[in-house]
Scaffold this motif. Structure first.
Motif, PDB file in Angstrom:
ATOM      1  N   LEU A 205      -8.453   2.654   3.697  1.00 27.73           N
ATOM      2  CA  LEU A 205      -8.585   1.426   4.505  1.00 27.73           C
ATOM      3  C   LEU A 205      -9.133   1.764   5.895  1.00 27.73           C
ATOM      4  O   LEU A 205     -10.015   1.069   6.415  1.00 27.73           O
TER       5      LEU A 205
ATOM      6  N   ASP B 270      -1.792  -8.386   1.582  1.00 26.81           N
ATOM      7  CA  ASP B 270      -0.772  -7.578   0.888  1.00 26.81           C
ATOM      8  C   ASP B 270      -0.369  -8.202  -0.452  1.00 26.81           C
ATOM      9  O   ASP B 270       0.624  -7.820  -1.042  1.00 26.81           O
TER      10      ASP B 270
ATOM     11  N   SER C 155      -3.895   4.570   2.617  1.00 24.82           N
ATOM     12  CA  SER C 155      -4.336   3.853   3.825  1.00 24.82           C
ATOM     13  C   SER C 155      -5.479   4.568   4.531  1.00 24.82           C
ATOM     14  O   SER C 155      -6.181   3.960   5.349  1.00 24.82           O
TER      15      SER C 155
ATOM     16  N   SER D  28       0.867  -1.194   0.000  1.00 26.48           N
ATOM     17  CA  SER D  28       0.000   0.000   0.000  1.00 26.48           C
ATOM     18  C   SER D  28       0.898   1.237   0.000  1.00 26.48           C
ATOM     19  O   SER D  28       2.049   1.165  -0.421  1.00 26.48           O
TER      20      SER D  28
ATOM     21  N   ARG E 117      -6.048  -5.016  -5.373  1.00 25.83           N
ATOM     22  CA  ARG E 117      -6.926  -3.871  -5.036  1.00 25.83           C
ATOM     23  C   ARG E 117      -6.237  -2.910  -4.083  1.00 25.83           C
ATOM     24  O   ARG E 117      -6.592  -1.736  -3.995  1.00 25.83           O
ATOM     25  N   TYR E 118      -5.240  -3.408  -3.351  1.00 29.68           N
ATOM     26  CA  TYR E 118      -4.603  -2.557  -2.325  1.00 29.68           C
ATOM     27  C   TYR E 118      -3.216  -2.069  -2.735  1.00 29.68           C
ATOM     28  O   TYR E 118      -2.509  -1.461  -1.947  1.00 29.68           O
TER      29      TYR E 118
ATOM     30  N   HIS F  79      -1.725   1.808   9.794  1.00 27.49           N
ATOM     31  CA  HIS F  79      -1.815   0.337   9.872  1.00 27.49           C
ATOM     32  C   HIS F  79      -1.850  -0.117  11.331  1.00 27.49           C
ATOM     33  O   HIS F  79      -2.626  -0.997  11.708  1.00 27.49           O
TER      34      HIS F  79
ATOM     35  N   ASP G  91      -3.083  -8.602  -2.641  1.00 30.83           N
ATOM     36  CA  ASP G  91      -4.336  -8.308  -3.369  1.00 30.83           C
ATOM     37  C   ASP G  91      -4.144  -7.030  -4.179  1.00 30.83           C
ATOM     38  O   ASP G  91      -3.866  -5.960  -3.613  1.00 30.83           O
TER      39      ASP G  91
ATOM     40  N   PHE H 203      -7.127  -6.909   4.417  1.00 34.91           N
ATOM     41  CA  PHE H 203      -6.546  -6.297   3.213  1.00 34.91           C
ATOM     42  C   PHE H 203      -5.241  -7.016   2.871  1.00 34.91           C
ATOM     43  O   PHE H 203      -4.157  -6.510   3.141  1.00 34.91           O
TER      44      PHE H 203
ATOM     45  N   ILE I 196      -2.502   1.644  -2.381  1.00 31.19           N
ATOM     46  CA  ILE I 196      -3.734   2.283  -1.888  1.00 31.19           C
ATOM     47  C   ILE I 196      -3.415   3.287  -0.785  1.00 31.19           C
ATOM     48  O   ILE I 196      -2.468   3.109  -0.014  1.00 31.19           O
TER      49      ILE I 196
END
Ligand SMILES: C[C@@](CO)(OP(=O)(O)O)[C@H](O)COP(=O)(O)OP(=O)(O)OC[C@H]1O[C@@H](n2ccc(N)nc2=O)[C@H](O)[C@@H]1O
Length: 374
Positions: A288, A275, A285, A247, A279-280, A254, A277, A273, A283
């Motif tokens: 998130l 690490d 945070s 991310s 999608r992230y 986090h 994936d 989420f 990203i």
């Protein structure tokens, strides 16, 4: 003793409840409503198996409440959810109830059991005591039944009745449409469904939520990485040295997310989420954190406080502390005084002291949403 599977339908959107918290997640003392309703029935009869339908995003959390329940992802409609749950039923009988009918009494269940061998389905109902007018004409109220759940079916009959593809509002309608035999037994006023927030005072079996403070702890580390901006506590604190991460590497957020999840007993950030994936990837945070705060309020928590300690030799954070506090308070919808930000060096000791990376730890405090004042 007849073999019966209990199916509790709890995958609804709770849209008519119209609160940030879903009705399934209102706490009765410290028990979510879906588990309270399930355990109420489990104390009344030794079911062979218990199945609870839940939404995909809540499944991981619901599973943390009991290893003895089979959780099934619900569908778009009540009937979809029921058909998915029925795939797991192996017993000759199945009792299907809605978690919103949380106040079931023993006498009502005994009446259902007494008739189970005389029909394809046994259904509780309430008679109508008011005068009923249907399209301007007064009709015979003695011919009307207000249908309730739980409903006790012969499993094979219910599975067959639902195969037509027609959508019914309850199990007995499907079985009747198939020509099955329906037995009606007297229900109970207490078995009313919790639909809107104004229904709560009428649910006299519900005890108020616990007012206990729930505290979680989080910790995270990220190594420096040149060539990217540093985001810390949601704030851009350096242009060219950031963190090595999947991310944006915001180690403070986090740690805070892990503290929030810890207070709720909802696992850790990597479970939510992963690490790996896509999608992230890179990203922000803050996105998130917002998602976690929305989830926690949906499953029955109020976020009341957090405290973050950032361990770093670089960069100097004093100029950014207030900006971080206000940024996180805004995302969490908290009074900024309840978001405390601390920074410290490690006196040149360890990986932080060698300027290899930054560590952060956090605590977060949650309380259960107090529905008694809705
Ligand atoms: C934010 C994310 C998403 O982009 O990645 P990063 O940007 O930090 O890389 C991740 O959520 C950041 O998850 P985080 O938990 O900090 O990463 P890790 O320390 O690598 O752990 C990842 C997952 O592996 C699990 N884990 C970790 C260590 C260990 N000995 N056994 C484990 O099973 C953890 O429970 C976690 O669910």
């Amino acid at each position: 003793m007849p073999e019966i599977t209990l199916i509790m339908l709890g995958a609804g959107s709770s849209s008519r409840f119209n609160q940030r918290v879903k009705k399934q997640w209102l706490r009765i003392e410290e028990t979510p409503l879906w588990l309270f309703a399930t355990q109420t029935l489990q104390t009344l009869f030794p079911f062979t198996q218990t199945i609870v339908t839940t939404t995909p995003d809540e499944m991981f959390y619901a599973q943390k409440f009991s290893p003895h329940i089979t959780f099934v992802e619900g569908g778009d409609t009540r009937q979809d959810s029921l058909q998915k749950a029925l795939l797991h039923v192996k017993t000759p009988y199945v009792l299907v109830s809605d978690i919103a009918r949380a106040c079931i009494d023993q006498a009502m269940l005994v009446r259902l059991l007494a008739e189970m061998e005389n029909a394809d389905i046994v259904v509780p109902y309430l008679p109508v005591v008011d005068t009923v007018v249907y399209e301007e004409s007064t009709i015979n109220r003695d011919a009307i039944k207000l249908i309730q759940t739980p409903q006790l079916s012969q499993t094979a009959s219910l599975k067959k009745a639902l195969q037509t593809g027609v959508i019914y509002t309850d199990d007995s309608s499907a079985i009747k449409a198939m020509g099955g035999k329906v037995a009606y037994v007297l229900g109970h006023e207490k078995a009313k469904k919790l639909t809107c927030k104004d229904d709560i005072p009428t649910m006299d079996c519900l005890q108020a939520p616990s007012n206990r403070a729930l505290v979680g702890y989080g910790f995270d580390v990220h190594a420096y990485e040149e060539g990217k901006a540093m985001m810390l506590g949601g704030i851009h604190v350096h242009d060219t040295i950031g963190f090595k991460a999947h991310s944006d590497g915001d180690v403070a957020i986090h740690a805070l997310i892990d503290a929030l999840l810890g207070a709720a007993g909802a696992g850790d950030i990597g479970e939510l989420f992963p690490d790996n994936d896509a999608r992230y990837k890179d990203i922000d945070s803050k996105v998130l954190l917002k998602e976690v705060c929305t989830f926690l309020r949906k499953v029955g928590f109020e976020i009341t406080h957090c405290d973050i300690a950032i361990m770093a030799e670089f960069p100097r954070l004093s100029p950014f502390k207030d900006a971080i506090r206000f940024c996180l308070a805004d995302i969490m919808e908290l009074n900024p005084v309840h978001v405390n930000i601390k920074a410290t060096t490690t006196e040149k000791l360890g990986f932080v002291g060698r300027k290899e990376g930054v560590a952060a730890s956090a605590t977060a405090t949650l309380h259960y949403y107090d529905w008694t004042h809705v």
